[in-house]
Design an enzyme around this catalytic site. Structure first.
Site, short mmCIF file in Angstrom:
data_model
loop_
_atom_site.label_atom_id
_atom_site.label_comp_id
_atom_site.label_asym_id
_atom_site.label_seq_id
_atom_site.Cartn_x
_atom_site.Cartn_y
_atom_site.Cartn_z
N ASP A 152 49.94 29.47 -63.85
CA ASP A 152 51.15 29.94 -63.18
C ASP A 152 52.30 28.98 -63.49
OD1 ASP A 152 52.22 31.80 -60.89
OD2 ASP A 152 52.91 29.78 -60.38
N ILE A 153 53.44 29.54 -63.94
CA ILE A 153 54.61 28.70 -64.22
C ILE A 153 55.18 28.22 -62.88
CG2 ILE A 153 56.94 28.65 -65.19
CD1 ILE A 153 56.08 30.80 -67.16
N GLU A 183 54.76 35.75 -63.63
CA GLU A 183 54.74 34.47 -64.33
C GLU A 183 53.34 33.89 -64.43
OE1 GLU A 183 55.77 33.46 -59.99
OE2 GLU A 183 56.05 35.09 -61.41
#
Length: 522
Positions: free
Chosen positions: A381-382, A424
């Site tokens: 996950d960004i 994301e």
């Protein structure tokens, strides 16, 4: 059927042709040493129709005598005993027609070809110095007598021979040997022998298709056999569908067997058709205008040219069709790839989508089950991605997603699978990879993202990401499920975020999560 039994059946058949009385008697008379020319003349004169025919031929271009022959006695005196015997037998045999049974055998065609063979044999032997041509005509006429006998006495079985020849499965001699155990040369010889034919007429029937089979010393018989053999090649030019092959063979063997020179060969080939037509008139056989050898060969060459042309055209069309098919195949493959991309590729990042991830994960779990191997997945996950969109706008957010995907993709193995899980979040499938190796990969990726400069040519951005890892050996784990496997990685990712982000966390069975020793806090 054995040879002896078959010959007995032929000779005993009601369908076996019988010689006319005059023909039978002339054979008997000419076999006696004390027979005179007057005896022959008296016998022939008893048959008025036969006498008329003999006089007609005697005064024709067939013999080209300068003086007119007015009686059978004069004909016998001028022609000689053997020549008259040949004429009597020729007229007698040309009257034989089909039997009571219907068959595929064409009797008219048989006699047309036989007469052509007789004419050809006479033309050939006339070119041989000091050759005796008196009886070569009847020898050529009766070369294939056995075919006629087979067609009359064993009509149904001989139809099988004709069918094999028609289908080009075999030659007539080979088919006869297979079906009857003997060929028509032997049958013709045995029947003619039973009729009392002299050796000079019998042996050309027996060896007419194989001159080498005659090992006797009689020059007249040897020359007659060779002439009859060559005459069959000439009739092959006139009656077969491969005249060019018979033409080449005739030229070659006419020289080797009888020593004929090119001029003699050209003379024979040039006059054959007209001589056959003339003979048809003399012997009351209706023959349509025979084409010349030159005309037949020209037509054969034209047909061959057309076949070759058709072949070339067909070959070109096949090549063009093959090229078109290959082009179409490439287009279809390209379109299929496009469709695959539409179905499996994320439109923004260019990596695989969630749907494809699920399909590949099923396949890799099945493979791990078969090989009892380990499999790892990374959920990524960004960090704080929403701030990029809120602060810089969605275009920058899209750029970050694209660049982030490129960094991960460029640093994975070829057999690893990277996909956009949603928003994301990203996922990586690591086949045949245990926890230690998977964490090494994850930390490498985390560090690359953390140290990379995201430059969209307007500004630069610093991006970090959190990694959740899960490892499984599906074949040995109780109650293993795909969804449970993904959930473990998701729980590890959640813990990484809770611990401060920008780190790698692996799932443990005790549900305790430990930061990877090489990671650092955000």
């Amino acid at each position: 059927m054995e040879k002896v039994a078959l010959l007995k059946a032929v000779l005993a058949s009601d369908e076996l042709p019988t010689l006319p009385t005059v023909a039978s008697q002339i054979i008997s008379l000419t076999s006696k040493d004390d027979t005179t020319l007057a005896d022959i003349a008296d016998l022939v004169s008893q048959d008025i129709a036969l006498s008329t025919r003999i006089l007609k031929v005697s005064n024709s271009a067939f013999y080209s005598f300068q003086q007119k022959i007015g009686s059978i006695k004069q004909a016998v005196s001028i022609l000689g005993t053997n020549a008259v015997r040949s004429l009597v037998l020729s007229f007698s045999f040309l009257t034989i027609r089909n039997g009571r049974k219907e068959s595929l055998f064409n009797f008219e065609r048989f006699w047309e070809r036989s007469l052509a063979s007789a004419v050809a044999a006479r033309l050939i032997l006339e070119k041989v110095k000091d050759a005796d041509t008196e009886e070569v005509f009847i020898s050529g006429l009766l070369q294939n007598l056995g075919e006629l006998i087979f067609a009359r006495t064993f009509a149904d079985d001989y139809d099988r021979v004709l069918e094999a020849v028609e289908k080009k499965e075999s030659t007539s001699l080979a088919a006869e040997e297979k079906i009857f155990g003997v060929d028509h040369c032997i049958v013709g010889y045995e029947v003619a022998k039973s009729w009392g034919f002299p050796e000079v007429l019998l042996l050309p029937i027996l060896h007419g298709h194989n001159p080498a089979g005659y090992t006797g010393k009689d020059r007249k018989i040897a020359m007659t056999i060779k002439a009859v053999y060559l005459s069959d090649l000439l009739t092959g030019i006139l009656f077969s569908d491969k005249p060019e092959e018979y033409h080449k063979q005739f030229r070659r063997e006419a020289k080797s067997l009888l020593g004929l020179n090119p001029e003699d060969i050209e003379s024979i080939l040039g006059t054959l058709h007209s001589k056959v037509d003339e003979a048809g008139k003399y012997f009351d056989l209706k023959i349509k205008n025979t084409k010349s050898v030159q005309e037949i060969l020209q037509e054969a060459n034209i047909r061959l040219s057309l076949i070759n042309l058709d072949y070339d055209q067909m070959n070109k069309q096949l090549i063009q069709a093959k090229i078109a098919l290959e082009n179409l195949t490439r287009e279809l493959e390209a379109k299929n790839r496009i469709l695959d991309n539409l179905a499996n590729i994320d439109g923004l990042t260019g990596i695989y989508n969630h749907r494809y991830f699920q399909t590949v994960l099923d396949q890799e779990i099945s493979r791990a089950n078969r090989h009892q191997s380990q499999i790892s997945i990374l959920l990524i996950d960004i960090d704080h991605f929403k701030k990029f969109n809120d602060t810089y706008g969605h275009q920058v957010g899209d750029f970050v997603l694209q660049e982030f995907s490129r960094i991960l993709k460029d640093n994975l193995r070829k057999y690893d699978t990277l996909a956009r899980y949603g928003g994301e979040e990203f996922v990586v499938i690591l086949p045949e990879t245990g926890t230690e190796d998977a964490l090494t990969v994850a930390e490498k990726l985390r560090l690359l993202v953390d140290t990379s400069v995201f430059d969209d040519r307007r500004e630069t951005y610093h991006v970090t990401a959190s990694f959740g890892h899960a490892c499984a050996t599906p074949a040995v784990e109780d109650n293993f499920t795909k969804s449970g496997f993904i959930s473990k990685a998701d729980l590890a990712l959640y813990e990484a975020k809770e611990k401060g982000r920008n780190r790698v966390v692996t799932y443990t069975p005790k549900k305790k999560w430990f930061p990877f020793s090489g990671s650092r806090n955000a």
